[in-house]
Design an enzyme around this catalytic site. Structure first.
Site, PDB file in Angstrom:
ATOM      1  N   ASN A   1       2.888   1.363   4.474  1.00 45.58           N
ATOM      2  CA  ASN A   1       1.549   1.862   4.791  1.00 45.58           C
ATOM      3  C   ASN A   1       0.980   1.232   6.052  1.00 45.58           C
ATOM      4  OD1 ASN A   1       0.691   3.817   2.964  1.00 45.58           O
ATOM      5  ND2 ASN A   1       0.466   2.304   1.334  1.00 45.58           N
TER       6      ASN A   1
ATOM      7  N   CYS B   1       5.126   9.461   0.846  1.00 47.61           N
ATOM      8  CA  CYS B   1       4.035   8.869   0.071  1.00 47.61           C
ATOM      9  C   CYS B   1       4.100   9.437  -1.331  1.00 47.61           C
ATOM     10  CB  CYS B   1       2.712   9.243   0.717  1.00 47.61           C
ATOM     11  SG  CYS B   1       1.285   8.622  -0.170  1.00 47.61           S
TER      12      CYS B   1
ATOM     13  N   ARG C   1      -3.799  -8.423   2.805  1.00 49.55           N
ATOM     14  CA  ARG C   1      -4.486  -7.230   2.291  1.00 49.55           C
ATOM     15  C   ARG C   1      -5.898  -7.581   1.812  1.00 49.55           C
ATOM     16  NH1 ARG C   1      -2.343  -3.293  -2.626  1.00 49.55           N
ATOM     17  NH2 ARG C   1      -4.281  -2.166  -2.981  1.00 49.55           N
TER      18      ARG C   1
ATOM     19  N   HIS D   1      -2.605  10.307   3.036  1.00 47.34           N
ATOM     20  CA  HIS D   1      -3.844   9.856   2.394  1.00 47.34           C
ATOM     21  C   HIS D   1      -5.060  10.682   2.836  1.00 47.34           C
ATOM     22  CE1 HIS D   1      -2.206   5.688   0.958  1.00 47.34           C
ATOM     23  NE2 HIS D   1      -1.564   6.726   0.458  1.00 47.34           N
TER      24      HIS D   1
ATOM     25  N   TYR E   1      -7.703  10.116  -2.156  1.00 44.71           N
ATOM     26  CA  TYR E   1      -8.261   9.359  -1.027  1.00 44.71           C
ATOM     27  C   TYR E   1      -9.421  10.068  -0.329  1.00 44.71           C
ATOM     28  CZ  TYR E   1      -4.628   5.795  -1.273  1.00 44.71           C
ATOM     29  OH  TYR E   1      -3.831   4.754  -1.683  1.00 44.71           O
TER      30      TYR E   1
HETATM   31  C1  G6P Z   1      -1.232   4.670  -3.908  1.00 39.69           C
HETATM   32  C2  G6P Z   1      -0.808   4.986  -2.503  1.00 39.69           C
HETATM   33  C3  G6P Z   1       0.149   4.014  -1.971  1.00 39.69           C
HETATM   34  C4  G6P Z   1      -0.376   2.619  -2.156  1.00 39.69           C
HETATM   35  C5  G6P Z   1      -0.734   2.367  -3.598  1.00 39.69           C
HETATM   36  C6  G6P Z   1      -1.467   1.043  -3.763  1.00 39.69           C
HETATM   37  O1  G6P Z   1      -0.276   5.035  -4.786  1.00 39.69           O
HETATM   38  O2  G6P Z   1      -0.313   6.269  -2.366  1.00 39.69           O
HETATM   39  O3  G6P Z   1       0.352   4.271  -0.617  1.00 39.69           O
HETATM   40  O4  G6P Z   1       0.575   1.684  -1.760  1.00 39.69           O
HETATM   41  O5  G6P Z   1      -1.559   3.335  -4.083  1.00 39.69           O
HETATM   42  O6  G6P Z   1      -1.396   0.654  -5.080  1.00 39.69           O
HETATM   43  P1  G6P Z   1      -1.778  -0.837  -5.496  1.00 39.69           P
HETATM   44  O7  G6P Z   1      -1.372  -0.948  -6.899  1.00 39.69           O
HETATM   45  O8  G6P Z   1      -1.036  -1.747  -4.550  1.00 39.69           O
HETATM   46  O9  G6P Z   1      -3.259  -0.953  -5.282  1.00 39.69           O
END
Ligand code: G6P
Length: 438
Positions: free
Chosen positions: A149, A170, A95, A200, A253
């Site tokens: 995702n 989601c 990531r 998103h 988003y």
């Molecule tokens: C949001 C999105 C999720 C994503 C998450 C990431 O809630 O809807 O799809 O996985 O953020 O969160 P993080 O704490 O991993 O940055």
């Protein structure tokens, strides 16, 4: 055997206590017999720590649920009633690369939106295809609830290329309902919203309080700076004139599309400082979380998990599973096949929309034609997603290039090509479909 078997792929995720809490809370409506938490060899240590916490949570509840930890995915899937996916191929290191590669080109580096999301999709598609083969063989009647995702794109790959019954999910829509309730200072069960769009990239078309349309009231508050975001997205204020003329509630988003310059600048600054990218921040949060989870005295979901972006994940997942199991005919916001719901988009693509959920699945509620303001963006991002699904399945370089070159956040083919070559190069170990092709 009586009771439900649940298989959680990516069971070593730090979100697992959230999911367990959901099953425990809804035990009166969902008779769960076994929860298999499954992970890969590299995730064994995390699986053991979070799995033992899951066992302690169940023990505390007094429920008769057997939590099993395994590295054998097929054993977990065999005869499961529901399979949920919450895995991250390549972990947070991948990531971080997804976030950093685009920043070199001064374009958005984000885990699901833009080039970062494309890279994640390319790593995920071969794995989800394998999982689906196992489900087709070992649990053909199971429902696959996909959280992995980019959830909309991955759900579309499953819908188009497998026979598995799936619904994509989601936490953004449920999160928006909770945030709108907070803005209105009311209990969230009094608020309902009509959602339409893509994962998103979903719009709150209407918000209702006790059945009364309060959309413009919410928009006024947002225009005045009320908070509506997730932990992983900076809470930049919306342009008042834009919101008031759109008359719809954007998801957090949407900022990546409407405030691209500010967000890219913000990301570059973070990446070049000690703060680091979101993946790098999450690595720190995860480390602390697993230390907390490892405490043998802990038997609840700890509040520290709220630092992650996935709030209300369990509410969304477990209430959806319950709606299917109990044939509830209840409205949920899910990722499903379009089937004419949004006029103009192909039938076989995935969209995120309100749907009536019963034991036969999710039946989207017709939306019809969308205004050009929101349809234009949805259409171009959907075309990018369609191309990405085919690129991810086939490993076709040309299709991948088309997908990236078309994406609204990528300015030219030159940039698209630079990004694509670097994504393939830096993800070699995870992209079997691209081997010998670039
Ligand atoms: C949001 C999105 C999720 C994503 C998450 C990431 O809630 O809807 O799809 O996985 O953020 O969160 P993080 O704490 O991993 O940055």
């Amino acid at each position: 055997m009586e009771g439900l078997k649940i298989a959680v792929i990516g069971g070593g995720s730090n979100y697992t206590p959230e999911l367990l809490e959901g099953f425990i809370k809804r035990a009166d409506e969902l008779p769960v017999r076994e929860i298999y938490l499954v992970d890969i060899e590299d995730g064994k240590e995390k699986l053991d720590i979070v799995g033992n916490l899951a066992k302690r949570m169940v023990e505390k509840s007094g429920l008769d649920i057997d939590v099993k930890l395994t590295l054998d995915r097929r054993e977990a899937i065999k005869d499961a009633n529901f399979v949920s996916t919450q895995f991250r191929v390549g972990g947070l290191e991948a990531r971080s690369r997804d976030e950093r590669i685009p920043l070199k080109y001064e374009v958005l580096g984000q885990e699901t939106t833009g080039a970062g999301g494309f890279a994640k999709a390319m790593r995920t598609i071969p794995v989800i295809m394998d999982i689906c083969k196992d489900i087709e063989e070992l649990a053909p009647d199971a429902w696959l609830i996909n959280f992995t995702n980019p959830a909309g794109l991955i759900t579309e790959a499953i819908l188009k290329h497998t026979n598995v019954k799936t619904i994509g999910l989601c936490n953004v829509p449920i999160g928006m309902v909770k945030m709108v309730a907070k803005i209105l200072e009311v209990d969230s069960d009094r608020v309902k919203m009509d959602f339409v769009g893509l994962n998103h990239l979903v719009w709150g078309k209407c918000a209702y309080l006790d059945g009364k349309d309060v959309t413009m009231k919410v928009i006024d508050k947002l225009a005045d700076g009320a908070e509506l975001t997730m932990k992983n997205i900076p809470d930049l204020n919306w342009d008042k004139d834009l919101l008031e003329s759109l008359k719809m509630i954007p998801c957090p988003y949407h900022r990546y599309y409407y405030m691209t310059d500010d967000l890219v600048a913000d990301e570059i600054e973070a990446a070049n400082s000690d703060k680091g990218t979101r993946a790098e921040q999450v690595m720190g949060i995860e480390k602390q979380l697993f230390e907390v989870y490892d405490d043998p005295e802990l038997d609840i979901k700890p509040p520290q998990l709220e630092q992650r972006g996935g709030a209300y994940y369990s509410d969304a997942a477990v209430s959806l599973i319950s709606a299917i199991y109990n044939d509830k005919k209840e409205v949920h916001t899910v990722n499903v096949r379009n089937n004419g719901t949004i006029k103009g988009l192909p039938d076989d693509v995935s969209i995120e929309v309100n749907a009536l959920v019963d034991s036969t699945g999710a039946h989207p509620i017709t939306v019809g034609k969308l205004p050009p303001t929101i349809y234009g963006l949805i259409q171009s991002v959907k075309a990018y997603e369609e191309l990405s699904v085919e690129a991810g399945v086939s490993g076709d370089y040309g299709l991948s290039l088309q997908a990236l070159a078309l994406h609204p956040l990528i300015p030219s083919v030159k940039v698209a090509k630079g990004l694509l070559d670097e994504i393939i190069e830096q993800n070699r170990d995870y992209l079997p479909q691209f081997s010998n092709k670039a």
